[in-house]
Design a protein around this motif. Structure first.
Motif, short mmCIF file in Angstrom:
data_model
loop_
_atom_site.label_atom_id
_atom_site.label_comp_id
_atom_site.label_asym_id
_atom_site.label_seq_id
_atom_site.Cartn_x
_atom_site.Cartn_y
_atom_site.Cartn_z
N GLY A 46 53.74 17.54 60.60
CA GLY A 46 52.30 17.76 60.56
C GLY A 46 51.91 18.88 61.50
O GLY A 46 52.74 19.66 61.95
N THR A 47 50.64 18.95 61.80
CA THR A 47 50.10 19.97 62.68
C THR A 47 50.12 19.45 64.11
O THR A 47 49.83 18.28 64.35
CB THR A 47 48.64 20.29 62.27
N ILE A 48 50.43 20.31 65.04
CA ILE A 48 50.42 19.92 66.45
C ILE A 48 48.99 19.66 66.87
O ILE A 48 48.08 20.42 66.53
CB ILE A 48 51.04 21.01 67.33
N GLY A 49 48.81 18.57 67.60
CA GLY A 49 47.48 18.25 68.11
C GLY A 49 47.50 18.06 69.60
O GLY A 49 48.54 17.77 70.20
N ILE A 50 46.35 18.24 70.20
CA ILE A 50 46.15 17.93 71.61
C ILE A 50 45.18 16.76 71.64
O ILE A 50 43.99 16.92 71.35
CB ILE A 50 45.57 19.14 72.39
N ASP A 51 45.70 15.59 71.96
CA ASP A 51 44.89 14.38 72.05
C ASP A 51 44.48 14.22 73.51
O ASP A 51 45.33 14.14 74.40
CB ASP A 51 45.71 13.18 71.57
N LEU A 52 43.19 14.17 73.76
CA LEU A 52 42.70 14.16 75.13
C LEU A 52 42.54 12.76 75.72
O LEU A 52 42.26 12.63 76.90
CB LEU A 52 41.37 14.91 75.20
N GLN A 53 42.74 11.74 74.90
CA GLN A 53 42.58 10.38 75.42
C GLN A 53 43.83 9.56 75.18
O GLN A 53 44.48 9.73 74.15
CB GLN A 53 41.37 9.71 74.77
N VAL A 93 48.71 30.72 65.87
CA VAL A 93 48.85 29.33 66.32
C VAL A 93 47.70 28.53 65.73
O VAL A 93 46.55 28.94 65.81
CB VAL A 93 48.82 29.26 67.86
N VAL A 94 48.04 27.38 65.15
CA VAL A 94 47.03 26.46 64.64
C VAL A 94 47.35 25.07 65.20
O VAL A 94 48.45 24.56 65.01
CB VAL A 94 47.00 26.42 63.09
N MET A 95 46.37 24.51 65.90
CA MET A 95 46.49 23.17 66.46
C MET A 95 45.17 22.45 66.24
O MET A 95 44.17 23.07 65.89
CB MET A 95 46.78 23.21 67.97
N ILE A 96 45.17 21.14 66.47
CA ILE A 96 43.96 20.36 66.33
C ILE A 96 43.69 19.66 67.66
O ILE A 96 44.56 18.97 68.19
CB ILE A 96 44.08 19.33 65.19
N GLY A 97 42.50 19.88 68.19
CA GLY A 97 42.07 19.18 69.40
C GLY A 97 41.39 17.88 69.01
O GLY A 97 40.59 17.86 68.08
N ILE A 98 41.72 16.80 69.70
CA ILE A 98 41.17 15.48 69.39
C ILE A 98 40.52 14.92 70.64
O ILE A 98 41.18 14.76 71.67
CB ILE A 98 42.28 14.52 68.92
N GLY A 99 39.23 14.63 70.54
CA GLY A 99 38.54 14.07 71.70
C GLY A 99 37.23 13.43 71.30
O GLY A 99 36.52 13.92 70.43
N LYS A 100 36.91 12.32 71.93
CA LYS A 100 35.63 11.63 71.75
C LYS A 100 35.31 11.36 70.28
O LYS A 100 34.18 11.56 69.83
CB LYS A 100 34.51 12.42 72.40
N GLY A 101 36.31 10.95 69.50
CA GLY A 101 36.08 10.63 68.10
C GLY A 101 35.80 11.84 67.23
O GLY A 101 35.31 11.70 66.12
N GLU A 102 36.11 13.03 67.72
CA GLU A 102 35.88 14.26 66.98
C GLU A 102 37.15 15.09 67.01
O GLU A 102 38.03 14.86 67.84
CB GLU A 102 34.76 15.08 67.62
N ILE A 103 37.21 16.07 66.10
CA ILE A 103 38.33 17.00 66.14
C ILE A 103 37.79 18.42 66.22
O ILE A 103 36.64 18.69 65.86
CB ILE A 103 39.29 16.84 64.94
N LYS A 104 38.64 19.30 66.71
CA LYS A 104 38.29 20.71 66.87
C LYS A 104 39.49 21.54 66.48
O LYS A 104 40.60 21.28 66.93
CB LYS A 104 37.91 20.97 68.33
N LEU A 105 39.28 22.53 65.64
CA LEU A 105 40.36 23.44 65.26
C LEU A 105 40.63 24.41 66.39
O LEU A 105 39.71 24.98 66.98
CB LEU A 105 39.97 24.20 63.99
N ILE A 106 41.91 24.59 66.70
CA ILE A 106 42.36 25.58 67.67
C ILE A 106 43.17 26.59 66.87
O ILE A 106 44.18 26.23 66.27
CB ILE A 106 43.23 24.95 68.77
N GLN A 107 42.73 27.83 66.86
CA GLN A 107 43.41 28.86 66.08
C GLN A 107 43.31 30.18 66.82
O GLN A 107 42.22 30.59 67.22
CB GLN A 107 42.77 28.98 64.69
N PHE A 108 44.45 30.82 67.05
CA PHE A 108 44.45 32.13 67.67
C PHE A 108 45.72 32.88 67.31
O PHE A 108 46.73 32.29 66.96
CB PHE A 108 44.28 32.04 69.20
N ALA A 109 45.63 34.20 67.36
CA ALA A 109 46.77 35.08 67.10
C ALA A 109 47.15 35.74 68.43
O ALA A 109 46.51 36.70 68.84
CB ALA A 109 46.42 36.12 66.06
N PRO A 110 48.16 35.21 69.11
CA PRO A 110 48.51 35.73 70.43
C PRO A 110 49.19 37.09 70.33
O PRO A 110 49.79 37.43 69.33
CB PRO A 110 49.47 34.69 70.98
N GLU A 111 49.08 37.84 71.41
CA GLU A 111 49.84 39.08 71.56
C GLU A 111 50.71 38.91 72.78
O GLU A 111 50.18 38.72 73.87
CB GLU A 111 48.90 40.27 71.76
#
Length: 142
Positions: A46-53, A93-111
């Motif tokens: 699946g997609t990597i996520g950052i679960d804050l809780q 990079v595509v990740m999903i942030g998870i916090g407070k019953g919500e999700i947030k897309l994390i997407q960036f093209a690093p150099e």
């Protein structure tokens, strides 16, 4: 017309701001971790996520679970599903942030791009997980 944040920051939005700040400050290491996990598993987990809780940690978000959640929220995650499905791991990079019953897309093209970040950081996936999770616990407070 003003484009700034006109609303006072609520506790519900604080985690999003802290997560954005963390991602910006740790782009190279996050890109290296993303690439290392991609090499090990592709998208099979699946997609990597950052679960804050309860404390910030990395998880996998299986595609089936994101699709199920999308149905539950009346297809409001359709755009996120499209990005997850069509991202180019060697470039962004595509990740999903998870916090407070919500999700947030994390997407960036690093150099430089993720494969080079992984080479330059010089740590294995476990070492990156340890370092990044420790930083998250210090920088992201609920």
């Amino acid at each position: 017309m003003f484009f700034g944040n006109s609303q006072p920051e609520s506790g519900d939005n604080k985690w999003r701001r802290q997560l954005d700040k963390f991602v910006k400050a740790n782009q190279q290491e996050l890109a290296a971790l993303f690439w290392g996990l991609w090499l090990a598993n592709g998208d099979s987990q699946g997609t990597i996520g950052i679960d804050l809780q309860p404390t910030p940690h990395f998880v996998y978000c299986p595609k089936e679970q994101i699709e199920k959640l999308n149905i539950q929220v009346e297809n409001r995650l359709q755009e996120i599903l499209g990005i997850v499905e069509n991202h180019k791991p060697e470039v962004e990079v595509v990740m999903i942030g998870i916090g407070k019953g919500e999700i947030k897309l994390i997407q960036f093209a690093p150099e430089p791009p993720p494969p080079i970040c992984f080479e330059e950081v010089g740590k294995d996936v476990d070492g990156l997980l340890d370092v990044l999770e420790e930083r998250m616990r210090e920088e992201i407070v609920f």
